[in-house]
Design an enzyme around this catalytic site. Sequence first.
Site, PDB file in Angstrom:
ATOM      1  CD1 TRP A  26      27.658  20.940  48.958  1.00 24.16           C
ATOM      2  CD2 TRP A  26      29.143  19.467  49.773  1.00 24.16           C
ATOM      3  NE1 TRP A  26      28.844  21.613  49.172  1.00 24.16           N
ATOM      4  CE2 TRP A  26      29.775  20.726  49.665  1.00 24.16           C
ATOM      5  CE3 TRP A  26      29.882  18.378  50.266  1.00 24.16           C
ATOM      6  CZ2 TRP A  26      31.105  20.938  50.026  1.00 24.16           C
ATOM      7  CZ3 TRP A  26      31.208  18.594  50.622  1.00 24.16           C
ATOM      8  CH2 TRP A  26      31.811  19.853  50.499  1.00 24.16           C
ATOM      9  CG  ASN A  28      29.554  25.065  49.737  1.00 23.99           C
ATOM     10  OD1 ASN A  28      28.991  24.305  48.992  1.00 23.99           O
ATOM     11  ND2 ASN A  28      29.956  26.242  49.322  1.00 23.99           N
ATOM     12  CG  ASP A  29      30.123  29.306  50.956  1.00 20.35           C
ATOM     13  OD1 ASP A  29      30.832  28.358  51.275  1.00 20.35           O
ATOM     14  OD2 ASP A  29      30.407  30.089  50.027  1.00 20.35           O
ATOM     15  CD  GLN A  45      26.523  28.382  47.216  1.00 17.53           C
ATOM     16  OE1 GLN A  45      27.255  28.031  46.314  1.00 17.53           O
ATOM     17  NE2 GLN A  45      25.400  29.049  46.993  1.00 17.53           N
ATOM     18  CG  PHE A  88      28.884  29.838  42.778  1.00 14.07           C
ATOM     19  CD1 PHE A  88      28.313  28.607  42.486  1.00 14.07           C
ATOM     20  CD2 PHE A  88      30.256  29.990  42.566  1.00 14.07           C
ATOM     21  CE1 PHE A  88      29.081  27.542  42.002  1.00 14.07           C
ATOM     22  CE2 PHE A  88      31.031  28.939  42.082  1.00 14.07           C
ATOM     23  CZ  PHE A  88      30.445  27.718  41.802  1.00 14.07           C
ATOM     24  CB  SER A  89      28.106  32.405  48.215  1.00  6.93           C
ATOM     25  OG  SER A  89      28.219  31.129  48.794  1.00  6.93           O
ATOM     26  CG  ASP A 154      31.201  34.405  47.022  1.00  5.01           C
ATOM     27  OD1 ASP A 154      30.502  33.681  46.291  1.00  5.01           O
ATOM     28  OD2 ASP A 154      32.338  34.070  47.414  1.00  5.01           O
ATOM     29  CD  GLU A 210      36.301  31.169  47.845  1.00  5.47           C
ATOM     30  OE1 GLU A 210      36.515  30.517  48.883  1.00  5.47           O
ATOM     31  OE2 GLU A 210      35.908  30.653  46.783  1.00  5.47           O
ATOM     32  CD1 TRP A 294      36.574  25.704  50.520  1.00  4.58           C
ATOM     33  CD2 TRP A 294      35.419  24.058  49.556  1.00  4.58           C
ATOM     34  NE1 TRP A 294      35.418  26.251  50.020  1.00  4.58           N
ATOM     35  CE2 TRP A 294      34.696  25.259  49.417  1.00  4.58           C
ATOM     36  CE3 TRP A 294      34.877  22.892  49.023  1.00  4.58           C
ATOM     37  CZ2 TRP A 294      33.459  25.329  48.773  1.00  4.58           C
ATOM     38  CZ3 TRP A 294      33.655  22.950  48.388  1.00  4.58           C
ATOM     39  CH2 TRP A 294      32.961  24.157  48.269  1.00  4.58           C
TER      40      TRP A 294
HETATM   41  C1  FRU Z   1      33.217  29.607  49.237  1.00  2.00           C
HETATM   42  C2  FRU Z   1      32.787  29.442  47.789  1.00  2.00           C
HETATM   43  C3  FRU Z   1      32.234  30.733  47.235  1.00  2.00           C
HETATM   44  C4  FRU Z   1      31.317  30.260  46.149  1.00  2.00           C
HETATM   45  C5  FRU Z   1      30.755  29.001  46.738  1.00  2.00           C
HETATM   46  C6  FRU Z   1      30.425  27.944  45.740  1.00  2.00           C
HETATM   47  O1  FRU Z   1      33.245  28.441  49.969  1.00  2.00           O
HETATM   48  O2  FRU Z   1      33.866  28.971  47.008  1.00  2.00           O
HETATM   49  O3  FRU Z   1      33.213  31.644  46.816  1.00  2.00           O
HETATM   50  O4  FRU Z   1      30.317  31.197  45.834  1.00  2.00           O
HETATM   51  O5  FRU Z   1      31.704  28.522  47.653  1.00  2.00           O
HETATM   52  O6  FRU Z   1      29.739  26.886  46.329  1.00  2.00           O
END
Ligand code: FRU
Length: 476
Positions: A26, A28-29, A45, A88-89, A154, A210, A294
């Site tokens: 997986w 994400n950010d 992430q 986290f980010s 973040d 965020e 998401w």
């Molecule tokens: C944004 C978020 C951030 C957080 C991260 C966790 O997509 O929710 O705020 O740091 O993803 O994976």
Amino acid sequence: MQTQTPITVTNSRYRLGDHLMAKAGWINDPNGFCYFKGYYHVFYQHYPYGAEWGPMHWGHARSRDLVHWETLPIALTPGDPEDQDGCFSGSAIVKDDCLYLLYTGHHYYGDNDPDHFWQNQNMAYSTDGVHFTKYAQNPVIAQAPADNTQHFRDPKVWQHGDAYYMILGSQGQDQLGRVILYRSSDLKHWTYLGPIAQATNLQTEGYMWECPDLFELDGQTVLLTSPQGIQAEAKRFLNLNQTGYFIGELDYQQPQLVDRGAFSELDHGHDFYASQTTLTPDGRRIVIGWMAMWESVMPEQADGWAGALTFPRELTRVGKQLRMKPARELTALRTQTLTDTTVTLEATPQRFQPTHRQAEFKGQLDLTTTPAVVTLAVRAGAVNVTLTYDQARGELTLRRSDRSDARYAQVSGQPTALTFDLWLDTSSLEVFLNDGAVTFTERFYPQSQPHFELQSDQALSGHVQLFDLTQQAVTY
Ligand code: FRU
């Protein structure tokens, strides 16, 4: 301790050729986007043990040219006391020939309630840009300030004068989203200065902002952020959360983002979130985002992976509006010009066929005659993405065959031409219109080789180009 086995990709049918993904698992950010010792670095992430979100690691890739990327070892792994349940980010900054990462440590209280957590801020560093060491005195900010809730994450860090500044995504005790500011002289000791921008209304501006980013663009301050909780309108704010911006002027004395104006969405598609920027050595502001959302359904999860980052895009400002165009370096992806011709559009669609699933379709249509309804599409059998421009209404509508909800954008003024630049990469489509004034970012899942189509209800002329692109610009 049980050792885990990283997940592997079992089917490559949807794998992208030229966009950043994880080797498997997986993402994400985007995180820590920066330029250090001759390389661009992007972190993200990442959960390497499954195709769903899990305890967050920082995946890592670097590039000399923003086009060809090399995947590096995972930079941050959670599980230390300061980042027990996730790294986290966050962001990166270069100081004294050293690359520093500032990131959020995520912690659950252990009662199985995912909303019952707390967050702190941490640092890691590297001199070679490959191997990272967590700072021995972590955390650098142990807890959220008293006027904050548990949403405190973040960090984005920059230098101004001889001080370092950090903004954080936050929620105030009043339950409104906001961005808060800290200052430091050494990246290790931080002083809380207070909020610099905050929601004035829960429905229109959200409960948590965020992934903030803040930078000067052509004499104004841009605050980029991804608010949660903005209520959908008929044709705006239709994703679960949105990424967008405020433009104003940061007054470091108050401190406050003055005259920030209204929140504008940066991209109008279904799949764009949590973007982050960096500067090129020649002074261009480049933005990159998570190419998903998401709530998006991600069919690639069945294949052992999920998520990708967008192409890097150049950000410019025209008045109070931002524009995004593909980074100019990306033309290096072109391997062959298949079409370079004038066209006359009509009601019967004209078809443009790339050789592979990596292609760019670009053009300019003359809109000086009668108001037209122009349709641009990417099709592979029943799977398609269709973009309609209704010139009389100044409205763009994007529909995807796998989703019932359309996305929209307005075209301001009465342009006498429509320019488009579409980048296809297996299961992604990035649409840039009118010199980057409007963009749509989409994932879609064709089962066979797609083609492009163009049509109009009125006869109109234009010029189009079709390019094949490199099929593999990223190594894993
Ligand atoms: C944004 C978020 C951030 C957080 C991260 C966790 O997509 O929710 O705020 O740091 O993803 O994976």
